[in-house]
Scaffold this active site. Structure first.
Site, PDB file in Angstrom:
ATOM      1  CG  LEU A 147       9.771   1.916  -5.807  1.00 19.16           C
ATOM      2  CD1 LEU A 147      10.036   2.250  -4.343  1.00 19.16           C
ATOM      3  CD2 LEU A 147      10.784   2.634  -6.698  1.00 19.16           C
ATOM      4  N   PRO A 158      11.893  22.681 -18.990  1.00 21.04           N
ATOM      5  CG  PRO A 158      11.603  24.684 -20.144  1.00 21.04           C
ATOM      6  CD  PRO A 158      12.521  23.509 -20.019  1.00 21.04           C
ATOM      7  CE  LYS A 211       9.043  18.474 -11.988  1.00 18.10           C
ATOM      8  NZ  LYS A 211       9.290  17.024 -11.901  1.00 18.10           N
ATOM      9  N   GLY A 240       0.819  -1.218   0.000  1.00 16.35           N
ATOM     10  CA  GLY A 240       0.000   0.000   0.000  1.00 16.35           C
ATOM     11  C   GLY A 240       0.846   1.258   0.000  1.00 16.35           C
ATOM     12  CB  VAL A 265      11.156   9.408  -1.448  1.00 14.09           C
ATOM     13  CG1 VAL A 265      12.011   9.871  -0.296  1.00 14.09           C
ATOM     14  CG2 VAL A 265      11.488   7.962  -1.821  1.00 14.09           C
ATOM     15  CB  THR A 316       2.683   6.116  -4.346  1.00 12.74           C
ATOM     16  OG1 THR A 316       3.268   6.794  -3.242  1.00 12.74           O
ATOM     17  CG2 THR A 316       1.876   7.096  -5.139  1.00 12.74           C
ATOM     18  CB  ALA A 317       3.118   1.282  -6.726  1.00 14.80           C
ATOM     19  CB  ILE A 343       6.759  -3.084   6.185  1.00 16.49           C
ATOM     20  CG1 ILE A 343       6.975  -4.497   6.715  1.00 16.49           C
ATOM     21  CG2 ILE A 343       7.737  -2.790   5.062  1.00 16.49           C
ATOM     22  CD1 ILE A 343       6.745  -5.584   5.700  1.00 16.49           C
ATOM     23  CB  ILE A 352       9.810   4.035  -0.401  1.00 18.29           C
ATOM     24  CG1 ILE A 352      11.291   4.315  -0.546  1.00 18.29           C
ATOM     25  CG2 ILE A 352       9.021   4.867  -1.388  1.00 18.29           C
ATOM     26  CD1 ILE A 352      11.978   3.511  -1.585  1.00 18.29           C
TER      27      ILE A 352
HETATM   28  C1  LIG Z   1      15.276   8.186  -3.510  1.00 23.01           C
HETATM   29  C2  LIG Z   1      14.016   8.095  -4.301  1.00 23.01           C
HETATM   30  C3  LIG Z   1      13.390   9.254  -4.756  1.00 23.01           C
HETATM   31  C4  LIG Z   1      12.234   9.159  -5.535  1.00 23.01           C
HETATM   32  N1  LIG Z   1      11.663  10.299  -6.053  1.00 23.01           N
HETATM   33  C5  LIG Z   1      10.630  10.187  -6.922  1.00 23.01           C
HETATM   34  C6  LIG Z   1      10.036  11.325  -7.516  1.00 23.01           C
HETATM   35  O1  LIG Z   1      10.404  12.457  -7.258  1.00 23.01           O
HETATM   36  N2  LIG Z   1       9.023  11.131  -8.385  1.00 23.01           N
HETATM   37  C7  LIG Z   1       8.547   9.891  -8.698  1.00 23.01           C
HETATM   38  O2  LIG Z   1       7.655   9.765  -9.533  1.00 23.01           O
HETATM   39  N3  LIG Z   1       9.048   8.811  -8.078  1.00 23.01           N
HETATM   40  C8  LIG Z   1      10.072   8.927  -7.228  1.00 23.01           C
HETATM   41  N4  LIG Z   1      10.570   7.815  -6.625  1.00 23.01           N
HETATM   42  C9  LIG Z   1       9.878   6.541  -6.790  1.00 23.01           C
HETATM   43  C10 LIG Z   1       8.652   6.537  -5.874  1.00 23.01           C
HETATM   44  O3  LIG Z   1       9.062   6.756  -4.547  1.00 23.01           O
HETATM   45  C11 LIG Z   1       7.914   5.216  -5.981  1.00 23.01           C
HETATM   46  O4  LIG Z   1       7.631   4.929  -7.331  1.00 23.01           O
HETATM   47  C12 LIG Z   1       6.593   5.308  -5.250  1.00 23.01           C
HETATM   48  O5  LIG Z   1       6.751   5.798  -3.964  1.00 23.01           O
HETATM   49  C13 LIG Z   1       5.919   3.961  -5.210  1.00 23.01           C
HETATM   50  O6  LIG Z   1       6.567   3.104  -4.307  1.00 23.01           O
HETATM   51  P1  LIG Z   1       5.961   1.679  -4.121  1.00 23.01           P
HETATM   52  O7  LIG Z   1       4.531   1.812  -3.739  1.00 23.01           O
HETATM   53  O8  LIG Z   1       6.297   0.878  -5.318  1.00 23.01           O
HETATM   54  O9  LIG Z   1       6.810   1.073  -2.908  1.00 23.01           O
HETATM   55  P2  LIG Z   1       6.742   1.364  -1.321  1.00 23.01           P
HETATM   56  O10 LIG Z   1       6.423   2.773  -1.011  1.00 23.01           O
HETATM   57  O11 LIG Z   1       8.014   0.801  -0.785  1.00 23.01           O
HETATM   58  O12 LIG Z   1       5.528   0.490  -0.816  1.00 23.01           O
HETATM   59  C14 LIG Z   1       5.646  -0.893  -0.566  1.00 23.01           C
HETATM   60  C15 LIG Z   1       4.418  -1.351   0.171  1.00 23.01           C
HETATM   61  O13 LIG Z   1       4.485  -2.757   0.338  1.00 23.01           O
HETATM   62  C16 LIG Z   1       4.220  -3.063   1.687  1.00 23.01           C
HETATM   63  N5  LIG Z   1       4.889  -4.304   2.042  1.00 23.01           N
HETATM   64  C17 LIG Z   1       6.171  -4.654   1.816  1.00 23.01           C
HETATM   65  N6  LIG Z   1       6.406  -5.883   2.328  1.00 23.01           N
HETATM   66  C18 LIG Z   1       5.232  -6.307   2.852  1.00 23.01           C
HETATM   67  C19 LIG Z   1       4.823  -7.480   3.538  1.00 23.01           C
HETATM   68  N7  LIG Z   1       5.679  -8.478   3.809  1.00 23.01           N
HETATM   69  N8  LIG Z   1       3.554  -7.564   3.955  1.00 23.01           N
HETATM   70  C20 LIG Z   1       2.657  -6.571   3.718  1.00 23.01           C
HETATM   71  N9  LIG Z   1       2.994  -5.437   3.072  1.00 23.01           N
HETATM   72  C21 LIG Z   1       4.269  -5.308   2.672  1.00 23.01           C
HETATM   73  C22 LIG Z   1       4.753  -1.871   2.474  1.00 23.01           C
HETATM   74  O14 LIG Z   1       4.220  -1.801   3.764  1.00 23.01           O
HETATM   75  C23 LIG Z   1       4.273  -0.752   1.567  1.00 23.01           C
HETATM   76  O15 LIG Z   1       2.908  -0.489   1.837  1.00 23.01           O
HETATM   77  C24 LIG Z   1      11.688   7.894  -5.817  1.00 23.01           C
HETATM   78  C25 LIG Z   1      12.287   6.740  -5.306  1.00 23.01           C
HETATM   79  C26 LIG Z   1      13.449   6.829  -4.570  1.00 23.01           C
HETATM   80  C27 LIG Z   1      14.096   5.563  -4.064  1.00 23.01           C
END
Ligand SMILES: Cc1cc2nc3c(=O)[nH]c(=O)nc-3n(C[C@H](O)[C@H](O)[C@H](O)COP(=O)(O)OP(=O)(O)OC[C@H]3O[C@@H](n4cnc5c(N)ncnc54)[C@H](O)[C@@H]3O)c2cc1C
Length: 511
Positions: A334, A102, A84, A19, A53, A21-22, A48, A51
């Site tokens: 991610l 831009p 932006k 849960g 960011v 952003t993705a 957990i 991330i």
């Molecule tokens: C340094 C950095 C800067 C970034 N800046 C940008 C930006 O400016 N613009 C942009 O578009 N993107 C950016 N990104 C990418 C962006 O952060 C991600 O695409 C976005 O936050 C989506 O993350 P996610 O949901 O894939 O993963 P996460 O936010 O890591 O979510 C993972 C989810 O899985 C759950 N989970 C994991 N393991 C388990 C388990 N065993 N049981 C139950 N739940 C579990 C966690 O609790 C969490 O809810 C950046 C990334 C990084 C690393």
């Protein structure tokens, strides 16, 4: 529809693991589109966390929101968002320089010759110096700290948003459309003995969530697509050397500027993302050339305002899952791969993959042909973004071992071809749905100091007076439009100011 008794092979039960952003973007879009056709459950673990960011975006986010019927003002108030218009690249060609990327079109081209040919020819003829961004309303308005939605032409823009508040906002929409959220930690992924497909995720407390299709949004862990299915990962770190970031939120210092700052340093770069209630900061670096301690010291030294919480280390590995759809698991966010955050593309790639999933959704069973199509399109899109980001690292005159390594690296053939076309004939292109337009390539190629070949001969046929008039006319029109725009702060105050409730929910606990 009775979703509990679907015919074999049909997809009715969808489980979203994760849960961040993705996960919430996927949950929101699927529930919005298919609420009567699917049972959708999202499982996430507060223990957990996410991330935390991912706060800078690119303009197609507005199309995605339109498709979800999200009201812009409501959204911006909920995420304490700002506008932006551009990214400001500082010190990328060499220390001390700056250029903008831009979002809007630069000048006015013709069908045969994009505008940058006219601009390049003005330089060749010794006309007064200018940058390509001077011919782009978004560039001029960004530097003047202006924003409005009432300009002619309308500005092309994206958002800065609070990632935690955005996930909460999306969750609200998804739950209103019938998605069921489960809190818990996945401890095990069960597979069907015969098919090898994923059958269920099992939580630490023994609860079992069965599904026909699983969407893996567990972040870099890739619990289903990698840990269970061992899909494989293509590593891009030989092209994109940074592998860590340290992120810290700070108090706002002055009004929010309508652009993201990306400031190069000796072993990477630093971001600055202004929101209504705080600033997101981070130092991206290559751990072979900068230690974590040095990176943190550098970040804290460069902060322009007081930190709101302790800095956080975020390791990452650039690359791409070999198949983002494997068996009955689709990886998003991610989990599917990561280019790196320089051009703020990760949320966009997630949204784009979600739209593809909706277009190809396997209600009647998983079709290998559609799975291949999904994977091919995702790969092409990610490689396009990858090439664009590599360009920033490769085309630089900066000193230091990391930058020298980037300058000398062997490039992907697709990027090599673009560089040759630019150096030979100042030619840049954009295929079909590619995110980065001709103008984007031209801004970055020029900004990074890649010398173009001669402009198109059609432009060279234009007389000096006619060219001077053309350029002056465009600049006058842009100056007029920008002068009529209020500051971003003023615009936000009347359009989408977040209330104190939002602010305090989005504020971290004091450091
Ligand atoms: C340094 C950095 C800067 C970034 N800046 C940008 C930006 O400016 N613009 C942009 O578009 N993107 C950016 N990104 C990418 C962006 O952060 C991600 O695409 C976005 O936050 C989506 O993350 P996610 O949901 O894939 O993963 P996460 O936010 O890591 O979510 C993972 C989810 O899985 C759950 N989970 C994991 N393991 C388990 C388990 N065993 N049981 C139950 N739940 C579990 C966690 O609790 C969490 O809810 C950046 C990334 C990084 C690393």
């Amino acid at each position: 529809m009775d979703t509990a008794h679907a015919a074999p092979g049909r997809i009715r039960k969808v489980v979203i693991a994760g849960g961040g952003t993705a996960g919430w973007l996927a949950g929101c879009a699927l529930a919005h589109q298919f609420r009567d056709l699917l049972d959708i459950t999202l499982v996430e673990s507060d223990q957990i966390g996410t991330i935390g960011v991912g706060e800078s975006t690119v303009p197609p986010i507005r199309n995605f929101h339109r498709f979800l019927q999200i009201d812009e003002q409501e959204f911006l108030r909920a995420v304490a968002g700002t506008f932006k218009l551009s990214i400001s690249f500082e010190g990328w060609g060499q220390p001390g320089d700056r250029y903008l990327h831009p979002f809007g079109p630069a000048g006015q081209g013709t069908w045969a010759t994009p505008f940058h040919h006219f601009w390049l020819d003005s330089r060749r003829r010794g006309m007064p110096p200018s940058t390509l961004a001077d011919f782009c309303l978004e560039g001029v308005a960004a530097l003047a700290d202006r924003f409005s939605l009432d300009t002619r032409p309308q500005v092309n823009y994206a958002y800065h948003l609070d990632a935690g508040l955005y996930a909460r906002f999306l969750r609200g929409i998804a739950e209103r459309h019938g998605l069921v959220r489960v809190e818990g930690k996945i401890g095990e992924v069960e597979r069907h003995a015969h098919s090898g497909d994923v059958a269920a995720v099992v939580l630490d407390d023994g609860r079992r969530l069965e599904g026909d299709l699983f969407i893996d949004c567990t972040g870099f862990r890739g619990l289903l697509i990698e840990q269970a299915l061992e899909t494989g990962y293509e590593d891009w770190s030989h092209w994109l050397p940074c592998d860590r970031a340290i992120a810290v939120q700070t108090e706002s210092a002055g009004g929010p500027v309508p652009y993201t700052r990306a400031i190069a340093h000796e072993a990477g770069w630093r971001w600055q993302i202004p929101l209504q209630h705080r600033v997101g900061n981070g130092l991206v670096y290559c751990s072979r050339y900068l230690s974590d301690d040095e990176a943190q010291a550098r970040l804290m030294h460069d902060m322009e305002s007081r930190p709101l919480r302790e800095p956080r280390l975020v390791p990452f590995r650039t690359g791409r899952r070999l198949r983002t759809w494997n068996r009955n698991v689709v990886a998003l966010g991610l989990t599917s791969g990561f280019v790196e955050p320089l051009e703020s593309t990760s949320l966009h790639l997630t949204m784009s993959a979600i739209v593809r999933l909706i277009q190809l959704f396997p209600f009647e069973g998983i079709s290998p042909a559609l799975v291949d199509r999904f994977n091919d399109l995702g790969r092409a899109e990610a490689e396009h973004v990858r090439d664009f980001v590599i360009l920033h690292y490769h085309a630089t005159r900066r000193d230091g071992p990391m930058w020298a390594e980037c300058r000398e690296m062997e490039l992907p053939a697709s990027l090599e071809q673009r560089l040759r076309a630019w150096r030979d004939r100042a030619h840049a292109w954009q295929l079909g749905d590619e995110l980065f337009r001709v103008d984007s390539w031209a801004h970055v190629l020029m900004g990074q100091g890649v010398q173009p070949g001669p402009p198109h001969p059609l432009v060279r046929g234009l007389g000096d007076d006619a060219l001077r008039q053309l350029l002056a006319g465009i600049r006058a029109q842009i100056a007029h439009a920008a002068a009529g725009m209020p500051s971003q702060q003023t615009f936000i105050a009347s359009y989408c100011k977040a209330g104190p409730g939002v602010w305090s929910a989005g504020m971290p606990a004091p450091a």
